[in-house]
Structures are given as structure tokens and as C-alpha cells.
Motif scaffolding. Sequence first.
Motif, PDB file in Angstrom:
ATOM      1  N   GLY A   1      11.303  -4.547   0.389  1.00 39.10           N
ATOM      2  CA  GLY A   1      10.616  -5.013  -0.813  1.00 39.10           C
ATOM      3  C   GLY A   1       9.542  -6.048  -0.559  1.00 39.10           C
ATOM      4  O   GLY A   1       9.173  -6.803  -1.451  1.00 39.10           O
ATOM      5  N   ILE A   2       9.027  -6.089   0.672  1.00 37.48           N
ATOM      6  CA  ILE A   2       8.085  -7.154   1.023  1.00 37.48           C
ATOM      7  C   ILE A   2       6.698  -6.610   1.345  1.00 37.48           C
ATOM      8  O   ILE A   2       6.521  -5.857   2.293  1.00 37.48           O
ATOM      9  CB  ILE A   2       8.644  -7.976   2.197  1.00 37.48           C
ATOM     10  CG1 ILE A   2       9.983  -8.594   1.761  1.00 37.48           C
ATOM     11  CG2 ILE A   2       7.663  -9.065   2.634  1.00 37.48           C
ATOM     12  CD1 ILE A   2      10.684  -9.374   2.819  1.00 37.48           C
ATOM     13  N   ALA A   3       5.737  -7.026   0.548  1.00 43.99           N
ATOM     14  CA  ALA A   3       4.354  -6.610   0.773  1.00 43.99           C
ATOM     15  C   ALA A   3       3.736  -7.467   1.870  1.00 43.99           C
ATOM     16  O   ALA A   3       4.188  -8.590   2.127  1.00 43.99           O
ATOM     17  CB  ALA A   3       3.547  -6.755  -0.517  1.00 43.99           C
ATOM     18  N   GLY A   4       2.706  -6.959   2.501  1.00 40.80           N
ATOM     19  CA  GLY A   4       1.994  -7.724   3.512  1.00 40.80           C
ATOM     20  C   GLY A   4       1.241  -8.892   2.889  1.00 40.80           C
ATOM     21  O   GLY A   4       1.064  -8.974   1.679  1.00 40.80           O
ATOM     22  N   ASP A   5       0.816  -9.796   3.731  1.00 44.81           N
ATOM     23  CA  ASP A   5      -0.051 -10.883   3.294  1.00 44.81           C
ATOM     24  C   ASP A   5      -1.188 -10.966   4.307  1.00 44.81           C
ATOM     25  O   ASP A   5      -0.970 -11.467   5.411  1.00 44.81           O
ATOM     26  CB  ASP A   5       0.727 -12.194   3.241  1.00 44.81           C
ATOM     27  CG  ASP A   5      -0.101 -13.309   2.622  1.00 44.81           C
ATOM     28  OD1 ASP A   5      -1.230 -13.025   2.184  1.00 44.81           O
ATOM     29  OD2 ASP A   5       0.380 -14.454   2.591  1.00 44.81           O
ATOM     30  N   PRO A   6      -2.339 -10.406   3.974  1.00 37.74           N
ATOM     31  CA  PRO A   6      -2.745  -9.885   2.667  1.00 37.74           C
ATOM     32  C   PRO A   6      -2.103  -8.537   2.325  1.00 37.74           C
ATOM     33  O   PRO A   6      -1.569  -7.867   3.186  1.00 37.74           O
ATOM     34  CB  PRO A   6      -4.261  -9.685   2.844  1.00 37.74           C
ATOM     35  CG  PRO A   6      -4.428  -9.378   4.302  1.00 37.74           C
ATOM     36  CD  PRO A   6      -3.397 -10.234   4.984  1.00 37.74           C
ATOM     37  N   CYS A   7      -2.208  -8.177   1.048  1.00 38.95           N
ATOM     38  CA  CYS A   7      -1.838  -6.833   0.626  1.00 38.95           C
ATOM     39  C   CYS A   7      -2.989  -6.312  -0.233  1.00 38.95           C
ATOM     40  O   CYS A   7      -3.104  -6.653  -1.406  1.00 38.95           O
ATOM     41  CB  CYS A   7      -0.535  -6.856  -0.174  1.00 38.95           C
ATOM     42  SG  CYS A   7       0.002  -5.199  -0.642  1.00 38.95           S
ATOM     43  N   TRP A   8      -3.850  -5.518   0.379  1.00 37.50           N
ATOM     44  CA  TRP A   8      -5.000  -4.948  -0.342  1.00 37.50           C
ATOM     45  C   TRP A   8      -4.547  -3.740  -1.153  1.00 37.50           C
ATOM     46  O   TRP A   8      -3.655  -2.998  -0.721  1.00 37.50           O
ATOM     47  CB  TRP A   8      -6.098  -4.523   0.641  1.00 37.50           C
ATOM     48  CG  TRP A   8      -6.511  -5.637   1.558  1.00 37.50           C
ATOM     49  CD1 TRP A   8      -6.259  -5.747   2.890  1.00 37.50           C
ATOM     50  CD2 TRP A   8      -7.248  -6.827   1.199  1.00 37.50           C
ATOM     51  NE1 TRP A   8      -6.773  -6.929   3.383  1.00 37.50           N
ATOM     52  CE2 TRP A   8      -7.389  -7.605   2.367  1.00 37.50           C
ATOM     53  CE3 TRP A   8      -7.791  -7.307  -0.005  1.00 37.50           C
ATOM     54  CZ2 TRP A   8      -8.055  -8.844   2.374  1.00 37.50           C
ATOM     55  CZ3 TRP A   8      -8.449  -8.528   0.007  1.00 37.50           C
ATOM     56  CH2 TRP A   8      -8.573  -9.282   1.178  1.00 37.50           C
ATOM     57  N   ALA A   9      -5.187  -3.543  -2.293  1.00 38.69           N
ATOM     58  CA  ALA A   9      -4.857  -2.374  -3.130  1.00 38.69           C
ATOM     59  C   ALA A   9      -5.553  -1.125  -2.608  1.00 38.69           C
ATOM     60  O   ALA A   9      -5.385  -0.044  -3.160  1.00 38.69           O
ATOM     61  CB  ALA A   9      -5.266  -2.641  -4.575  1.00 38.69           C
ATOM     62  N   THR A  10      -6.330  -1.278  -1.552  1.00 36.65           N
ATOM     63  CA  THR A  10      -7.118  -0.152  -1.059  1.00 36.65           C
ATOM     64  C   THR A  10      -6.570   0.398   0.258  1.00 36.65           C
ATOM     65  O   THR A  10      -5.903  -0.311   1.020  1.00 36.65           O
ATOM     66  CB  THR A  10      -8.587  -0.572  -0.862  1.00 36.65           C
ATOM     67  OG1 THR A  10      -8.609  -1.804  -0.119  1.00 36.65           O
ATOM     68  CG2 THR A  10      -9.277  -0.777  -2.201  1.00 36.65           C
ATOM     69  N   LEU A  11      -6.880   1.662   0.518  1.00 33.68           N
ATOM     70  CA  LEU A  11      -6.370   2.381   1.682  1.00 33.68           C
ATOM     71  C   LEU A  11      -7.360   3.477   2.038  1.00 33.68           C
ATOM     72  O   LEU A  11      -8.108   3.947   1.183  1.00 33.68           O
ATOM     73  CB  LEU A  11      -5.033   3.022   1.271  1.00 33.68           C
ATOM     74  CG  LEU A  11      -4.095   3.493   2.372  1.00 33.68           C
ATOM     75  CD1 LEU A  11      -3.474   2.284   3.086  1.00 33.68           C
ATOM     76  CD2 LEU A  11      -2.973   4.361   1.783  1.00 33.68           C
ATOM     77  N   ASN A  12      -7.352   3.886   3.316  1.00 34.64           N
ATOM     78  CA  ASN A  12      -8.109   5.080   3.697  1.00 34.64           C
ATOM     79  C   ASN A  12      -7.143   6.259   3.614  1.00 34.64           C
ATOM     80  O   ASN A  12      -6.238   6.391   4.436  1.00 34.64           O
ATOM     81  CB  ASN A  12      -8.654   4.947   5.119  1.00 34.64           C
ATOM     82  CG  ASN A  12      -9.535   3.711   5.255  1.00 34.64           C
ATOM     83  OD1 ASN A  12     -10.328   3.394   4.359  1.00 34.64           O
ATOM     84  ND2 ASN A  12      -9.399   2.994   6.362  1.00 34.64           N
TER      85      ASN A  12
END
Length: 493
Positions: free
Chosen positions: A241-252
Motif C-alpha cells: 500500500g505504499i506509493a513511491g516518493d515521488p509518485c507521478w500520475a504519468t507513465l509510458n
Amino acid sequence: MLCISLAGWLTTARAAEPSLVTPPKPYGPVPTERQLRWHEMEFYGFLHFTVNTFTDKEWGYGDEKEAVFNPTDFDADQIVKAAKAAGMKGLILTAKHHDGFCLWPSQYTEHSVKNSPWRNGKGDVVKEISQACRRHGLRFGVYLSPWDRNHADYARPEYLTYYRNQLRELLTNYGDIFTVWFDGANGGDGFYGGAKEKRNIDNTTYYDWENTRKIVRELMPLAVMFSDAGPDMRWVGNERGIAGDPCWATLNAANRYPGGTSDGLNSGERPGTDWIPAECDVSIRPGWFYHAKEDTRVKTPAQLLDIYYQSVGRGADLNLNLPPDRRGQIHENDIASLREFRRILDATFAKDLARGAKLTASNTRGGAKQFAPKNLLDHKRDTYWSTDDNVTTPELVLDLGKPTTFNVISLREYLPLGQRIEAFALDQWKDGGWVEFAQGTSIGNRRLVRGTSVTTEKVRLRINQAAACPALSEIGLYAEPSSTPVTEPRSPK
Ligand code: FUL
Ligand code: CA
């Protein structure tokens, strides 16, 4: 002469008609309408429930007798009320997990609730949960495992027809569905109609995802689809349940598929070709399904709070699993933990200490009211503070008027214009000067900066890096109740 009076008219018109100042152009990929609705949910739940609940397994082999599914006191209202009391905005039910047992009486298989003793074979868990969700104002979603260890045709083309027929059943007979959750797991071996063998598929081609997804778009245009690769939201790359830091809403998104690489999922990719924000899925217990031996291992309120700040607080959505027990209810230990978790969050966010603050910005777009800093304090996502195009590192001062103590700062970007801010810092006014007390990177839907208490009369937000002039829709200051429990040591990343 003419020129001057014309210019004068323009100035007057501009002041009276702020819409003459054009909004910033979007930067990079932006969310769709269905994704914006999903961002607003922030927190919802998973329900893992099936034959595994009764066999004490995490992955059923596919040979379970329908007779084992027999909750003694199934209560959809109890389950949904527990989720609602925890602050969840929706629930996603495992309509079919990897074992292939269907929680609804599908017309395409005998391996379902219709051949179980529960409600004399007349029961339908999907129906009862979806209706209870509607009664209590929660949105409803389905998990339909692509991997099916029961079906004789699994790994052959015929299975795809079966899978799609089931998807159509779920999207036609149960009212509005907010999400379809496509799992990427495939462990190979299974019952497969009695063959009891290993069946591997090529994850990149077998499910023909492009056409499977079209069914969802056709039948439920506003539903968001989850998988490792989106298309609407992505797995966060871990089950803690842990998002990265940063956690961008974008992806390729190119060359990604469910069950594919998890590289890049935790933090997203910047600048990224697609808007595919992260969903953090995690269970309130060690397992996804209910096991009595885990009754004492329910996550504590402090652990749930940490997860919340590291998921929702990093711009992702949180999908917290609550496994119904053999009665068909949420266990009291889980309810107790959720209750305290919610009490602390409510106490924290009940009062925005920035309300009423005097705001001063180093720049406001076109000097227009429409983009003024006060838009940051109205708790509306669709109003925002922005600057002139060439100003990407503005500052904002909040004068609180009196010494104020807080330990949580909430920020939101205005998502329809994309994710623009890349780095920021926060300063407090102390002994006649500014002293930095926090810094961060991505903001997106929400950034919750949680730290030790700060007491100050003035706070300064510095945008240190942005890909385009910022568009920020919220800043808030909050104080966690002093009794808030902490995890010692803080849960590892
Ligand atoms: C995984 C599955 O294998 C687990 O059983 C669970 O459903 C989890 C949410 O996704 O891929
Ligand atoms: Ca606002």
C-alpha cells in the motif's frame, strides 16, 4: 488619442471580465473524466471472499467443491457499513478469484454459488453487495480474475469467450460499476476441468486486452480499469500500500500489459506519455482472504494511518482489503482498528487551520481574480491559483494572524491541466526569518506532508521547480490529535 482610450477600455474590461485572462495550457498528459471521478474517491476497499475463506487458502486450486462455500450469517449491510464507517467511497468484490468459483449465478458455468448450500443455491453475493453499496452510498466494482484454475478451456481461445461473457454479465446485471480490476497473476498449474496440469499463457497476447477492454468501455463508459498497465489506473508495484516518493500520475504505457514488468510503477514516469495514476492495494491482514489465525494480526490504527499518508498522501488512491470471515461479515478486530483509524483522520481533518489566512502570492496570472490565491482555501478542486506562463517558481505566504500549531500540510494540483509542479518547499516564520521545515516533489491529486508539529504565525510555500506555471487548487494546514499513536519503528518502505 484613440489608442489611449482603447487601451483604457481594455483595462477596464479586463478588470470587470476576468475571463479575458486565458487559463494556462495543459502540460503533458491529462486525466479523462472517468479518471477525475476516480481521483476524487481517494479511498475505497477490496473484499476478498470465496471458497478460500472456507478452505483457509490464499489461492484455490480450482477443484474446490461448490459445497464448501457456505457462510453461516452473510450480511452485506454489515460489510458495507464497516467500509462506510471507515470512510471508504466504494468496494471492489472478487466476483471470481483464480480458483474460478463465481460469487454470482453465472449462466456460463456450474462452478458458482448456485450449486452451493448457501441460501439453498439461490444466493448471489454480487447482487447483495452491489445493492448494499447502493443503499449506503458507496460505489461498486468487480474483480474478475483472468486466470481461472477451474475452467477446462483455460489457455485455449474458447476460454476468452467465456471470460468476456462473464464480464458482460457483471456489467449488465448489477447496476453501475465504477471499476473493473484486472489481475495480472498466473501461476501455471491448476485443476482445469480435471486435467490437473500446468498451463502457461503468453500474457502479451492471450487475453487480447484491447478487445476485452472495449467491452468495458461499451457497457460502462465511466468505469475505470485497473491493471499493472492501466489503462486507467496502475498497480503501485507492491502489496504494502505504499506509493513511491515521488509518485507521478504519468507513465509510458507502450509495451506494458497486466502481469508485465513492475519497473516504474511505484514512482510513475516523468514526463510520461499517459495519465495512469497509481492505486495502492493492501490488505488489513497479512493475507487477502480471511484466516482465523490472523485475527490477532490485523493492522493497527497507526499502521493504517502510515499507509494512508503514503498512498493518498502521495497522490495515489488507497484500496484497502477487508476480508469477510466465515460468517460472511467483517471481523470485530478489523472493525475496531478501522474505527480508531477513522476517528483520528476525522479529528485531524475536521479543522483547516489555514482557513481565514491572509494569502500573498509573488505572482497571480494576469492579476485576475479567477486565478487568485484565495482559490486555495475554498476546498473546491475546480478553482485554483495560477501564475503567468513565464513564472514557474512562485512563492505564496499564508499569514495566519496568530501562532498556530500544525503537523500536516495538504496540497492539491488542479488535475485537468496535468501534473506541473516538480519540487516545493515549506518555510515557517521563526525569530524574524524564514526557516525551511519540509520539502517535497510530486503533488498531483494530493500531497500530505506529515511531520513533527510546527508552531508559527506565517507559512511560506515555495515552488522550486515546475514544468509549466503551477495550477494549485488547495493548501490546508491540519493538526493530528496529540493522542495519535505512532508505529515504532515507522513501517519500512
Ligand atoms: C494478486 C492475487 O494473486 C492475490 O490473490 C490478490 O487477489 C491480489 C489483490 O492480487 O495478484
Ligand atoms: Ca480551490
